[in-house]
Design an enzyme around this catalytic site. Sequence first.
Site, PDB file in Angstrom:
ATOM      1  CD  GLU A 146      -2.506  -1.386   2.717  1.00 33.90           C
ATOM      2  OE1 GLU A 146      -3.446  -2.008   2.831  1.00 33.90           O
ATOM      3  OE2 GLU A 146      -1.654  -0.721   3.949  1.00 33.90           O
ATOM      4  N   GLY A 167       1.720   4.923  -0.389  1.00 35.12           N
ATOM      5  CA  GLY A 167       1.050   6.075  -0.875  1.00 35.12           C
ATOM      6  C   GLY A 167       2.075   7.236  -1.129  1.00 35.12           C
ATOM      7  CE1 TYR A 188       2.862  13.553  11.698  1.00 35.82           C
ATOM      8  CE2 TYR A 188       3.229  14.474   9.736  1.00 35.82           C
ATOM      9  CZ  TYR A 188       2.442  13.883  10.519  1.00 35.82           C
ATOM     10  OH  TYR A 188       1.369  13.472  10.064  1.00 35.82           O
ATOM     11  CB  CYS A 220      -1.672  34.732  13.359  1.00 38.37           C
ATOM     12  SG  CYS A 220      -2.218  35.671  12.242  1.00 38.37           S
TER      13      CYS A 220
HETATM   14  N1  LLP Z   1      -1.446   1.693   4.628  1.00 36.26           N
HETATM   15  C1  LLP Z   1      -2.015   2.082   5.762  1.00 36.26           C
HETATM   16  C2  LLP Z   1      -2.610   1.062   6.668  1.00 36.26           C
HETATM   17  C3  LLP Z   1      -1.653   3.358   6.424  1.00 36.26           C
HETATM   18  O1  LLP Z   1      -1.983   3.826   7.671  1.00 36.26           O
HETATM   19  C4  LLP Z   1      -0.647   4.171   5.529  1.00 36.26           C
HETATM   20  C5  LLP Z   1      -0.421   5.519   6.222  1.00 36.26           C
HETATM   21  C6  LLP Z   1      -0.347   3.670   4.112  1.00 36.26           C
HETATM   22  C7  LLP Z   1      -0.765   2.460   3.783  1.00 36.26           C
HETATM   23  C8  LLP Z   1       0.545   4.733   3.463  1.00 36.26           C
HETATM   24  O2  LLP Z   1       1.873   4.917   4.202  1.00 36.26           O
HETATM   25  P1  LLP Z   1       2.998   5.658   3.081  1.00 36.26           P
HETATM   26  O3  LLP Z   1       3.336   4.644   1.992  1.00 36.26           O
HETATM   27  O4  LLP Z   1       2.155   6.846   2.518  1.00 36.26           O
HETATM   28  O5  LLP Z   1       3.888   6.169   3.938  1.00 36.26           O
HETATM   29  N2  LLP Z   1       0.785  12.296   7.552  1.00 36.26           N
HETATM   30  C9  LLP Z   1       1.626  11.382   7.952  1.00 36.26           C
HETATM   31  C10 LLP Z   1       1.798  10.171   7.323  1.00 36.26           C
HETATM   32  C11 LLP Z   1       0.792   9.258   7.930  1.00 36.26           C
HETATM   33  C12 LLP Z   1       0.514   7.923   7.228  1.00 36.26           C
HETATM   34  C13 LLP Z   1      -0.535   7.239   7.601  1.00 36.26           C
HETATM   35  N3  LLP Z   1      -0.796   5.965   7.218  1.00 36.26           N
HETATM   36  C14 LLP Z   1       3.047  12.240   7.104  1.00 36.26           C
HETATM   37  O6  LLP Z   1       2.809  13.294   6.479  1.00 36.26           O
HETATM   38  O7  LLP Z   1       4.188  11.812   7.340  1.00 36.26           O
END
Ligand code: LLP
Length: 450
Positions: free
Chosen positions: A296, A298, A344, A371
């Site tokens: 998965e 992203g 973060y 602000c």
């Molecule tokens: N699968 C599940 C179940 C997840 O919870 C996530 C991300 C992904 C796949 C995808 O993860 P990736 O490949 O994008 O790292 N807002 C944070 C990241 C939160 C990720 C949440 N879950 C940031 O800006 O670093």
Amino acid sequence: MNFLSDVFSINSAVVAGELVIGGCKSTSLAKEFGTPLFVIDEGDFKSRINGWKNALDKNFGSSAGQVYYASKSFLSVEVAKWISDAGIGIDVCTGGELAVALAAKFPADRIEVHGNNKSEAEIAKAISVGVAKIVIDSMQEIERVNRLAKASGKVQKVLLRITPGVEAHTHEAISTAHEDVKFGFSIASGSAWKAISEVEAAANLSLEGLHCHIGSQIFENEGFILATSRLIELAAKFRDQFKRELSELDVGGGYGIAYVDGEITFDPDEAMSALADLVKSQCAKHSINVPMISIEPGRAISGPTTTTLYEVGTTKDVVLDGGKTRRYIAVDGGMSDNVRPALYGAEYSAILANRTSTIAPVDSRLVGKHCESGDIIIREIGLPADIAPGDLIAIPATGAYGRSMASNYNHMLKPAVIAVANGSARVILRREIEADLLALDVVEAPRTIN
Ligand code: LLP
């Protein structure tokens, strides 16, 4: 190492002193669409989708499962169409994400539904449209999905989200598979086994496999490898107990990307080849067939494809203790379009986009227009001393968790997202206008509530 090629999207180049993305000049984009602006390199986005799909297929052959694009990283109807057209799946984790996927006519049998607290309405909708799988995250959810599947006369395919007890090396807020987290069923505490047994006993659930996601922005392979071997061990225990084999292991996303010079974006082929070696050897060790392996990603798809263009509004020199000077360069966006530095401590890089400067850099801090002092995009960066109001600043690698985590803080308008390719550009998410902000304001007569 070439900074531009490692951190900016593939079809980015500096031409005649100006940043050009997908054949479109930064100055022309800013003039046509305004700033702040998210510029997606469409060709890059599509090639990253294929990069992950091909790597999974090549390394797993007939046991390649699905690449589910984690839509939380960035989603729009148009992007959902790119994902759908490429033939991969999509991971949604709320009713809202599901609605966007469905608006793009995404085939339901390639949609996977996540979430640690799905509402009954979300579950019922997912079942009724016929999603591929629901990833169950709690004991209550086993009962809920089973009951709602029964009510619609279906047997729902499910995965169980497992917490393998792996400490991923990333920011605590985005690390998800150690023991003390809200996600999944722990192997160590026995709750994973209890959940497996309950799902097996539920008449309207079909347990297809196990899922884990260890965290996000991870650079080392070890975490993925350890988590996967624990899932395989559990799958072998399942076979021993229930005398059938699970058909799928979904090992989640989390592959890290480069934000600043010197960082390296995870190579899909290297990641999948290491995973395939591990999966094959562990399955052989436990005498189980290699199940379908799904992933998965992203950020690794959306992140590197997008560049934010900001316009500089003000500059200010601040004298620090010790007499050093720091130049504050303020742009027309900030924590409402990129909360990651504030949330973060995430690091980004930047370049002057509209022209080249030969003037030496000065110690600078790139800030937004919100602000609060924490509204920092880049805490410390050397930028040319002649940067002035009207200049354009480009921040690469903002495609993941930028627009998708954007807010209206200070009643800022969320920026437009445009897709560029071969010298043309088109809006795929329009810029908000003040009427969008005002659209939610309601004056209604009081109602008696008992
Ligand atoms: N699968 C599940 C179940 C997840 O919870 C996530 C991300 C992904 C796949 C995808 O993860 P990736 O490949 O994008 O790292 N807002 C944070 C990241 C939160 C990720 C949440 N879950 C940031 O800006 O670093």
